[in-house]
Design an enzyme around this catalytic site. Structure first.
Site, PDB file in Angstrom:
ATOM      1  N   SER A   1       1.276  -7.614   1.907  1.00  0.00           N
ATOM      2  CA  SER A   1       0.312  -6.615   2.334  1.00  0.00           C
ATOM      3  C   SER A   1      -0.681  -6.336   1.199  1.00  0.00           C
ATOM      4  CB  SER A   1       1.028  -5.347   2.801  1.00  0.00           C
ATOM      5  OG  SER A   1       0.124  -4.467   3.449  1.00  0.00           O
ATOM      6  N   GLN A   2      -0.758  -5.095   0.693  1.00  0.00           N
ATOM      7  CA  GLN A   2      -1.634  -4.856  -0.463  1.00  0.00           C
ATOM      8  C   GLN A   2      -1.255  -5.772  -1.615  1.00  0.00           C
ATOM      9  OE1 GLN A   2      -2.971  -0.861  -2.516  1.00  0.00           O
ATOM     10  NE2 GLN A   2      -0.950  -1.433  -3.283  1.00  0.00           N
TER      11      GLN A   2
ATOM     12  N   ASP B   1       0.618  -8.572  14.243  1.00  0.00           N
ATOM     13  CA  ASP B   1       0.331  -7.633  13.149  1.00  0.00           C
ATOM     14  C   ASP B   1      -0.984  -6.910  13.412  1.00  0.00           C
ATOM     15  OD1 ASP B   1      -0.109  -6.314  10.770  1.00  0.00           O
ATOM     16  OD2 ASP B   1       0.335  -8.027   9.490  1.00  0.00           O
TER      17      ASP B   1
ATOM     18  N   TYR C   1       0.822  -1.215   0.000  1.00  0.00           N
ATOM     19  CA  TYR C   1       0.000   0.000   0.000  1.00  0.00           C
ATOM     20  C   TYR C   1       0.858   1.268   0.000  1.00  0.00           C
ATOM     21  CZ  TYR C   1      -4.214   2.728   1.251  1.00  0.00           C
ATOM     22  OH  TYR C   1      -5.287   3.591   1.258  1.00  0.00           O
TER      23      TYR C   1
ATOM     24  N   HIS D   1       3.630  -6.049  11.171  1.00  0.00           N
ATOM     25  CA  HIS D   1       3.300  -6.126   9.751  1.00  0.00           C
ATOM     26  C   HIS D   1       4.531  -6.337   8.869  1.00  0.00           C
ATOM     27  CE1 HIS D   1       0.571  -5.976   6.464  1.00  0.00           C
ATOM     28  NE2 HIS D   1       1.059  -4.875   5.940  1.00  0.00           N
TER      29      HIS D   1
END
Length: 324
Positions: free
Chosen positions: A187-188, A273, A92, A302
């Protein structure tokens, strides 16, 4: 941050009910069919990255709406035979960065295709792809509420379609072996990879690290961190839109894509996370329909496994490279 989500034994069994609209498959079939009306027009332009052991190309191809998407293509210098390939998606806010940011799979002998994320690349690594389309609703800063009142307008409809088109663009390069193409991201990027795994048949594997964009409602309700907090902040102002917002998000929930994915998958999760809560990751993993493994990082946030996870991936990819 101590452990805050479900205990690991419960996480391993956690398989929440999916919120899936009856026209989910039709929505995505129509979306990809609309995108296919535009030619891919892939361009691979030699790029001087000052890397003597890797050949580098600046990439452009047409994603959703025919919009030009940037990327990189890397291959071991002088390669002539088709190679196993990894298509990377980005976290992201980040952009494609520079070619030297993507050397791990290239020096492991893989062709490496990196997709820039439209509209991003101003938070972390730089990007080169604008998003010409804006949602019609007011939005919070960021991307999570852009077009959130209608799935047809929602930002990730365009991004996930770009992700599928990136696989198709990579396959046009003569150095890419179509039988050994893997997708991946964190992640994203892990959320995009999950969506593409559920939408694009014929993949050899998917590497899904600490994935975002899955289990939206649970994530929004148990953490107060960005980017999920963008949704809560939007709803704190736009009271009464909750049902409409989560209906839109159901078309983009990683659990629904995971339930349709059949390529072998390597997941990772971090138990501390607070950005992508472990229960949302396990929700995706436990619904994943194909062969799957998960690496658990108990004391990480994360950042997940970082370079340790890269080592896991490189070992996992060796079987892909062999065509196993």
């Amino acid at each position: 941050m101590p452990l805050f989500d479900k205990p690991l034994p419960e996480l391993r069994e956690y398989r929440p009910e999916r919120d899936e609209q009856p026209d989910f498959d039709d929505f995505w079939s129509r979306t990809l069919a609309e995108a296919a009306e535009f030619p891919l027009d892939p361009e691979f332009t030699p790029y001087d990255a000052a890397l003597s052991l890797v050949d580098v190309y600046d990439v452009r191809f047409s994603g959703w709406g025919g919009h030009r998407i940037a990327g990189w293509f890397l291959a071991p210098a002088g390669a002539t035979a088709p190679l196993p390939t990894v298509v990377h998606y980005i976290g992201y806010g980040g952009g494609r960065g520079f070619p030297h940011d993507w050397l791990a799979t290239a020096v492991a002998g893989f062709a490496t295709f990196v997709m820039d994320t439209r509209g991003q690349g101003s938070n972390g690594t730089p990007g080169d792809t604008p998003d010409p389309v804006g949602g019609q609703n007011a939005q919070t800063p960021g991307f999570m509420t852009r077009g959130i009142l209608d799935p047809a307008d929602y930002y990730y409809r365009r991004v996930f379609t770009d992700g599928v088109r990136a696989v198709d663009a990579a396959l046009t390069h003569p150095l890419v072996d179509p039988s050994r193409l893997v997708i991946g991201g964190g992640s994203q990027g892990g959320g995009i990879a999950t969506a593409v795994a559920g939408l694009r048949p014929g993949l050899a594997g998917a590497m899904i690290d600490v994935p975002f964009l899955t289990g939206y409602r649970r994530a929004t309700e148990i953490v107060e961190t960005q980017p999920y907090y963008e949704i809560a902040r939007y709803l704190s102002i736009h009271r009464g839109y909750e049902d409409r917002v989560f209906r839109t998000l159901s078309y983009f929930d990683g659990m629904n894509f995971a339930a349709r994915a059949t390529a072998p998958a390597l997941y990772s999760v971090a138990l501390m996370d607070t950005t992508c809560p472990p229960s949302t990751v396990f929700g995706s993993f436990n619904h994943y329909a194909g062969p799957k493994e998960i690496r658990v990082w108990p004391y990480n946030k994360h950042e997940g496994g970082q370079t340790f996870q890269t080592r896991e991936q490189l070992h996992w990819l060796r079987d892909i490279a062999k065509g196993a």
